[in-house]
Structure formats: structure tokens, C-alpha cells
Design a protein around this motif. Structure first.
Motif, PDB file in Angstrom:
ATOM      1  N   MET A   1       4.602  27.245  32.519  1.00 24.56           N
ATOM      2  CA  MET A   1       5.805  28.544  32.665  1.00 24.56           C
ATOM      3  C   MET A   1       7.362  27.852  33.921  1.00 24.56           C
ATOM      4  O   MET A   1       8.056  28.915  33.924  1.00 24.56           O
ATOM      5  N   GLN A   2       7.202  26.946  34.645  1.00 27.66           N
ATOM      6  CA  GLN A   2       8.288  26.849  35.238  1.00 27.66           C
ATOM      7  C   GLN A   2       9.325  26.115  34.538  1.00 27.66           C
ATOM      8  O   GLN A   2       9.856  26.556  34.114  1.00 27.66           O
TER       9      GLN A   2
ATOM     10  N   LEU B   1       9.678  36.942  28.520  1.00 28.99           N
ATOM     11  CA  LEU B   1       9.083  36.767  29.527  1.00 28.99           C
ATOM     12  C   LEU B   1       7.803  37.671  30.707  1.00 28.99           C
ATOM     13  O   LEU B   1       6.497  36.814  31.465  1.00 28.99           O
ATOM     14  N   ASN B   2       8.172  38.362  30.336  1.00 33.50           N
ATOM     15  CA  ASN B   2       7.599  39.650  31.614  1.00 33.50           C
ATOM     16  C   ASN B   2       6.363  39.721  30.868  1.00 33.50           C
ATOM     17  O   ASN B   2       5.511  39.581  31.587  1.00 33.50           O
TER      18      ASN B   2
ATOM     19  N   TYR C   1      10.460  32.349  22.582  1.00 30.75           N
ATOM     20  CA  TYR C   1      10.146  33.032  23.842  1.00 30.75           C
ATOM     21  C   TYR C   1       9.685  34.763  22.998  1.00 30.75           C
ATOM     22  O   TYR C   1       8.980  35.256  23.381  1.00 30.75           O
TER      23      TYR C   1
ATOM     24  N   LEU D   1       9.739  27.454  31.378  1.00 37.30           N
ATOM     25  CA  LEU D   1      10.715  28.452  30.642  1.00 37.30           C
ATOM     26  C   LEU D   1      11.288  29.213  31.207  1.00 37.30           C
ATOM     27  O   LEU D   1      12.320  30.356  31.314  1.00 37.30           O
ATOM     28  N   THR D   2      10.733  29.732  32.667  1.00 33.77           N
ATOM     29  CA  THR D   2      11.509  30.349  33.931  1.00 33.77           C
ATOM     30  C   THR D   2      13.011  30.223  33.624  1.00 33.77           C
ATOM     31  O   THR D   2      14.354  30.386  33.887  1.00 33.77           O
ATOM     32  N   SER D   3      12.550  28.334  34.237  1.00 32.86           N
ATOM     33  CA  SER D   3      14.039  27.824  34.979  1.00 32.86           C
ATOM     34  C   SER D   3      15.095  27.514  33.332  1.00 32.86           C
ATOM     35  O   SER D   3      16.164  27.758  32.990  1.00 32.86           O
TER      36      SER D   3
ATOM     37  N   ARG E   1      15.169  29.251  31.251  1.00 37.01           N
ATOM     38  CA  ARG E   1      15.425  31.180  30.185  1.00 37.01           C
ATOM     39  C   ARG E   1      17.325  31.481  31.048  1.00 37.01           C
ATOM     40  O   ARG E   1      17.356  31.439  30.249  1.00 37.01           O
TER      41      ARG E   1
ATOM     42  N   ASP F   1       2.182  31.117  37.086  1.00 34.62           N
ATOM     43  CA  ASP F   1       3.983  31.014  37.830  1.00 34.62           C
ATOM     44  C   ASP F   1       3.887  28.964  38.016  1.00 34.62           C
ATOM     45  O   ASP F   1       4.596  28.935  37.635  1.00 34.62           O
TER      46      ASP F   1
ATOM     47  N   ASN G   1      14.175  38.199  29.105  1.00 33.52           N
ATOM     48  CA  ASN G   1      13.625  38.611  30.261  1.00 33.52           C
ATOM     49  C   ASN G   1      12.527  39.531  30.120  1.00 33.52           C
ATOM     50  O   ASN G   1      11.690  39.330  30.653  1.00 33.52           O
TER      51      ASN G   1
ATOM     52  N   LYS H   1       3.842  36.855  31.743  1.00 31.31           N
ATOM     53  CA  LYS H   1       3.323  36.049  32.972  1.00 31.31           C
ATOM     54  C   LYS H   1       2.014  36.194  33.180  1.00 31.31           C
ATOM     55  O   LYS H   1       1.660  35.473  33.451  1.00 31.31           O
TER      56      LYS H   1
END
Length: 326
Positions: free
Chosen positions: A175-176, A161-162, A287, A178-180, A182, A170, A158, A165
Motif C-alpha cells: 500500500m505504501q 486507491l480509495n 490501479y 501504491l500511495t507513493s 500515485r 496502510d 485517486n 484501501k
């Protein structure tokens, strides 16, 4: 004319040479060479027949207390005959000095020189030796704790990822991803059986760039700057991750991974729960270190840290590794 402030500076080689000569009573013939200017700056010091490594920590990167904890760990390992680069005391018996750089106070430490050279690809026997070396460190530090960071899922995923960003929109495919991904990784880590996972002090950065190999195949580990607390299999995960990056032939890579595991398990056993987590943690380490690059943009190699670089890093490295091992 206005004097502008400085974010990050590179101290001159002659000034570093004069500094170490004065503090450590070295020969007037001492020379200094810059080896690396990244988050920390690393200098090679040659004085008569002796060689040392001088690390100048970046401004506002590590606190004095964090460095004290790192050096305590290295002294513990040295006392137990584990092959690591260790800190050298100055003439006043201090391990940590400070330099008043243009950006502010920066801490500095002189380390012993790890004999040998960095090697990108090496034999099964060397991987076996690295496995035993890592396991010896883990055996010594299992159950111990430093007054430093604990590498939790929050830190690895987390927080990282912040940091990324602000550098990548986004709505980009990368990035999508990485977010999914995560959420999948985080679920695996949170559901892990902690009773079957060894915890202690971890290096977090064991790879060829932090290992010197001598002519007689002796391996010495250095650069404990990221040491902290966590599952010991984090170190294994990062090492295996790097082997996937440097060894492109599947058969040769698997042979070397098995040699590493055999070396490790002559000292410490790896549980089935740890083996299950190792590939997952490897992706998490991607990450983490991409987050470090973004977080320390001002003193990283920021000429290449841009949207194109991040997209390539995510698609070529992280996504490829994730699809291979998860």
C-alpha cells in the motif's frame, strides 16, 4: 421464517432461455449456457443455426442511460463496418430489457456473436490487425463524447486507491508503494500537453479476453462495458500492458508490440507525447482495474480477493511493470 435480501444472484439458465425466446422470437429449441459470472453475467444463446451473447448487467452497476450510450456507440461502429459485437433488437424493437431479479431490477441486452475464439498468444499479423481495428475505432470516435464517465487522473488513480484501501492496511509495503507511486503518476498526467493528445471515446478493455479470432484471422472486438471518454492512448496503454503480461519473452513481445503499432499507424498516427504517456497510463490502468475489483467485491471472484492476493497483484504485476517501463 425471515426472508433475507440478496446482493447478487445468478439467474437460472432455463429462465434466461425462456426470456430470450419470448422477447426475441427465437426457436423453442433455444439453449442457454453461462459463460462468465463477474460484474456482469454473460450467457451464450444457441437457437437453431444462430448464436448470440446475452449480457445481464449486475444490479446497480450501469444506469439505463449509460447502457443506451454504450449501445449507440456500437451501432455507430457497426454502421461504419467496424468489426464489433453489436446489440440486437427484440420483437418490440427494444435494445434494452430488464429482469426483476431477487436483488432488484437488472438490465439485459442481446448481442451478436463474435465469430471465432479467444486466443491467448497470437501471431504478429494478428497484432497488426488488432492495431488497425483499434485505430479505426479511434478514427471514428476521435473528438466525440459519450454521456458516460471521463477517465481523468482522479478516476484512474485517486478514486481507485480509495476503493483498494479498505482491503489493504496502510502500513503494508504494497500500500505504501501504491500511495507513493500515485503522486509520481498523477504529476505526469497533470503535466501532459493536452494539445498533443487525441481525445474521444475509449474502450478501456481491449485485450485477448475481449477479442475473438476466426479461422481466417478476422478479429472482432466486444464488451464495451467500460467505454467512456478520455485520451485515446489509454486503449493503447492497456493493450501494451496486457502484452507484457502474456508475452514473457522480451524479443517476441517487442516484435509483437511493434506489429501492433505498425497496424495502428496505418490508420492513425501516435504523437510523441502519447508514446511518452503510454507506459505511465499502463500502470494507471492497473490501479483502475484493481480498484474495480475491490469496489465490486460482492460480485467479483471474492474468494481470492484478499490481502494475500492484493499484495501479490501489487508486487508481482504493478510494481514489476512500473520498474520496467517508468
Amino acid at each position: 421464517m425471515k426472508t433475507f435480501s440478496v446482493i447478487s444472484s445468478i439467474i437460472s439458465l432455463s429462465d434466461i432461455a425462456d426470456f430470450v425466446c419470448e422477447k426475441y422470437v427465437l426457436s423453442p429449441n433455444t439453449t442457454c449456457r453461462l459463460l462468465k459470472a463477474g460484474i456482469n453475467h454473460t450467457y451464450r444463446i444457441d437457437s437453431d443455426n444462430n448464436t448470440f451473447i446475452f449480457r445481464l448487467y449486475s444490479y446497480n452497476w450501469r444506469t439505463r442511460e449509460e447502457i443506451v450510450e454504450e449501445l449507440k456507440l456500437l451501432q455507430l461502429l457497426k454502421q461504419n463496418d467496424i468489426a464489433v459485437s453489436y446489440p440486437i433488437s427484440d420483437r418490440s424493437d427494444n435494445l434494452i430489457n430488464s429482469i426483476n431479479a431477487p436483488e432488484g431490477l437488472r438490465f439485459a441486452v442481446l448481442f451478436s456473436f463474435a465469430k471465432g475464439n479467444k486466443v491467448l498468444n497470437f501471431s504478429e499479423d494478428i497484432h497488426f490487425e488488432i492495431g488497425t481495428l483499434m485505430a479505426k475505432i479511434h478514427k471514428q470516435t476521435k473528438g466525440l463524447e459519450l454521456n458516460r464517465i471521463t477517465y481523468s487522473p482522479e478516476i484512474l488513480l485517486n478514486q481507485s486507491l480509495n476503493y483498494i484501501k479498505p482491503f489493504l492496511p496502510d502500513d503494508t509495503e504494497e500500500m505504501q508503494f501504491l500511495t507513493s507511486t500515485r503522486f509520481i503518476l498523477e504529476k505526469e498526467l497533470l503535466n501532459a500537453n493536452n494539445k498533443l493528445l487525441r481525445t474521444g471515446i475509449v474502450h478501456m478493455d481491449v485485450w485477448f479476453d475481449n477479442l475473438n479470432i476466426s479461422d481466417d484471422n478476422k478479429v472482432t472486438l466486444f464488451d464495451f462495458d467500460f467505454c467512456g471518454n478520455g485520451w485515446l492512448c489509454l486503449d493503447i496503454a492497456y493493450y501494451i500492458l496486457q502484452l507484457h503480461s502474456t508475452e514473457k519473452d522480451d524479443i517476441e513481445r517487442n516484435t509483437k508490440i511493434n506489429a501492433f503499432y505498425k497496424g495502428y499507424e496505418t490508420i492513425e498516427k501516435i504523437s510523441d507525447e502519447e508514446k511518452h504517456l503510454i507506459p505511465i497510463l499502463g500502470v494507471c490502468m492497473y490501479y483502475f482495474y484493481l480498484g474495480v475489483q475491490c469496489n465490486r467485491f460482492e460480485n467479483w471472484s471474492n474468494t481470492f480477493l484478499n490481502e494475500v492476493y492484493l499484495k501479490r497483484f501489487i508486487s508481482v504485476l504493478i510494481k514489476d511493470y512500473y520498474e520496467k517501463v517508468i
